[in-house]
Design a protein around this motif. Structure first.
Motif: not given
Lengths: 262, 407
Positions: A14-16, A29, A95, A200, A202, A207-208, B63, B65, B73, B361, B364-368
């Motif tokens: 969603l929203d990508r 989107k 992405s 967060y 996951r 993730a930080g 990425s 983006r 997103e 955020m 920090n996201d490895p997906d991106y």
């Protein structure tokens, strides 16, 4: 065979941004996802829905309703549906969501080009513009946004919380030459209305940065994972009923300590 | 050699592009009223903008983006829309102020009232956006903006009492109360960290088709160019502190802001400062106008950018056109551009967390990001800034009301 890829509807789809696979032109989107039943009676993601008719209901309130009303008024059809991009065209989920082929152009883009941009010198527009082919109207069983935010009650009728995300696993029937369908495999249920999980949840490390992770996780403590088998019914009643008591539901964190993070 | 030239050019562009009407107004005002006692805020702001511009540039390079894509997103359609409306409104105010600033510079140069220049400035800005290539546009106006270095030279020529300037660093003047001090601190932070800068910076990265290989160049632009831009800001403040503070003169017009250059360097200084102010505000007019198109298009997922022909991004270009017309109309109401700037800075400060949180955020996201996720240092600083920005955001409006906008 490796384990099927697991995705989250809210987090990963969603929203990508949706882009064309061959030249990275931006299409839209992913405003919503259309769900349909496969031959086994399981829900799967059948299309990406885009445009104000998909976005409006998700925004809600006055602005959302206005968005839908104005679009409905301006569209020529009797009961217009949002623009849909079938999932079989989606070639990559990263992405951005890449789609093959040549997805239909949005009506507003066409209108502004024909009436405003093309007449200006130097716009690079040709003198004429072909009429787009009429949209084929197709409607799936439901939209994924109809599941998000719904209240979940257990077998004894107690409220467990509400749906924060829908888990999808890529183990359905073949949609196209490359990809299997994403089937709905479970729900992430949070006890309170505390907004999104932002990813967060996951993985054990997640993730930080550390403080943001701690705050987001703290807000969502007590989140549970519901497998699709545990769902008794979800329509047409406003709440999603489970066939098991709340105590049997897995803690969201357990799920991630046993599964490798995707 | 060619690579080095490219990097140097990029850095010079970043210095010239850093200062806009917001920095000019905020630093002159603060220098004249508070001396150098708020210089630390400029430094905090420059570190902040470096931190988040680097993150957003890295995300764009890895990425593809840009920032507002990420805002929607990560925050979802509803919070994203709130941010969009706020950012767009601030952007519109800033755009109006930049157009006004460029027109005021022309008034200083010609003596013809700025209102006469406003429609022309807007029209030329639109023509540049419509026709000129992105990289050419950025380079020309960034480099021309370097003329503002005249403030640094003028300061040196004014021969200030450096010891006195140094003493001011730690002691605010006693005539000012704490609320106004903090109010102007927030305005300065808003000037240095204006959200449109990261919208423009990251979208510009996509426009220029950055890839992982360009990360080094992007970082050089940010880490060298922005601090030197911040140095220019400090020079502007120091000029105000030297020339106006001892006489208790409050700065309220662009003419006064340009005065130190004329006093210090005579006619040459005056020509250079008017040219620099025009280049900086006109360049920022382009940036803010483009940013309004970027934010709306990226929220809705429309094709945007100057890297495609206008016919292929017609909603984007339509947005630009309409925004420019509204901003021009706004400034033609004879509303004071300097006042508009002051308010837009405060509202910018309020909206900062909504833009910077998703950037933090996603970085920090490895997906991106794959292996290019934030390191520990970026995260530590990023967290500290998030806390700071939240405090600033909450405090800004109450302070504005309590101090009657800094009076």
């Amino acid at each position: 065979m490796t384990a099927a890829r697991t995705l989250h509807a809210q987090l990963h789809l969603l929203d990508r941004q949706v882009v064309r696979a061959d030249d990275a032109r931006m299409v839209s989107k992913a405003d919503d996802l259309e769900l349909d039943y496969d031959r086994d009676g399981r829900l799967y993601v059948s299309a990406l829905l885009t445009g104000p008719l998909a976005l409006g209901p998700r925004i809600g309130g006055v602005i959302g309703r206005l968005m839908v009303a104005v679009t409905t008024l301006l569209r020529p059809e009797e009961d217009p549906a949002p623009r849909r991009i079938p999932m079989r065209l989606v070639t990559d989920i990263g992405s951005a969501l890449k789609v093959g082929g040549d997805p239909a152009e949005a009506a507003l883009e066409r209108w502004t080009r024909v009436h405003l941009i093309a007449p200006l010198p130097g716009s690079g527009a040709p003198a004429h513009d072909d009429e787009p082919p009429p949209d084929r109207q197709h409607r799936g069983a439901m939209r994924v946004s109809e599941l998000l935010g719904r209240t979940v009650t257990d077998a004894e009728g107690r409220v467990v919380g509400q749906v924060a995300d829908v888990r999808l696993s890529q183990d359905g029937h073949l949609l196209g030459p490359a990809a299997n369908a994403l089937r709905v495999s479970g729900l992430v249920v949070v006890p309170r209305n505390t907004g999104q999980l932002f990813g967060y949840e996951r993985g054990p490390g997640g993730a930080g940065p550390w403080l943001v992770r701690v705050v987001v996780r703290r807000l969502h403590r007590g989140s549970r994972h519901v497998t699709w088998d545990q769902v008794e019914s979800f329509a047409p009643s406003p709440e999603i009923r489970l066939r098991v008591p709340a105590s049997e539901l897995a803690d969201l964190r357990e799920l991630y300590s046993t599964l490798p993070s995707t | 050699m060619k690579k080095l030239l490219g990097v140097t050019l990029g850095i010079l562009t970043a210095i010239g592009g850093f200062v806009d009407i917001g920095d000019l107004v905020a630093n002159s005002l603060v220098g004249a009223r508070f001396g150098m006692s708020l210089a630390w805020v400029v430094i905090v702001g420059v570190v902040g903008i470096c931190l988040f511009a680097e993150m957003s540039g890295r995300i764009a390079a890895v990425s593809g983006r840009p920032v507002f894509d990420l805002v929607r997103e990560r925050l979802g359609p509803r919070t994203g829309l709130t941010n969009l409306l706020a950012s767009f409104a601030i952007n519109l105010l800033t755009l109006a102020a930049e157009i006004g600033g460029a027109a005021l510079a022309l008034e200083l140069a010609t003596g013809i009232d700025y209102l006469v220049w406003v429609p022309g400035v807007a029209l030329v800005a639109w023509l540049v956006i419509w026709r000129v290539r992105f990289s050419t546009m950025e380079r020309v106006f960034g480099l021309a903006g370097l003329a503002l270095i005249v403030f640094a030279v003028a300061l040196w020529q004014l021969g200030p009492d450096w010891g006195e300037l140094g003493r001011q660093l730690t002691s605010p003047p006693e005539s000012e109360g704490a609320p106004t001090y903090w109010y102007y601190a927030i305005a300065l932070l808003g000037a240095a960290m204006t959200p449109y800068e990261v919208f423009f910076f990251s979208s510009g990265g996509v426009e220029e088709r950055w890839t992982r290989r360009d990360l080094g160049e992007a970082r050089a632009n940010v880490f060298i160019g922005f601090p030197l831009g911040g140095f220019l800001s400090l020079a502007i403040a120091a000029c105000g502190a030297t020339l106006f503070l001892p006489h208790g003169i409050e700065v309220g017009s662009l003419g006064q802001m340009a005065l130190p250059a004329a006093v210090g360097l005579g006619q040459v200084g005056l020509v250079a400062v008017i040219f620099g102010v025009f280049a900086a505000t006109f360049g920022a007019t382009l940036e803010t106008a483009l940013s309004s198109g970027y934010t709306i298009s990226q929220y809705f997922g429309w094709q945007w950018g100057k890297f495609v022909r206008p016919r292929d991004a017609s909603r984007f270009h339509a947005t630009l056109l309409v925004t420019l017309i509204i901003a021009t109309a706004l400034i033609l109401t004879t509303i004071d551009p300097i006042k508009v700037t002051e308010y837009s800075l405060i509202f910018s400060a309020v909206a900062l967390p909504l833009t910077y949180l998703p950037v933090l955020m996603i970085a920090n996201d490895p997906d991106y990001m794959g292996v290019h996720v934030n390191g520990r240092f970026s995260n530590l600083l990023g967290t500290l800034y998030m806390i700071l920005l939240l405090v600033v955001s909450v405090a800004a409006i109450p302070l504005m009301i309590a101090t009657k906008a800094g009076q």
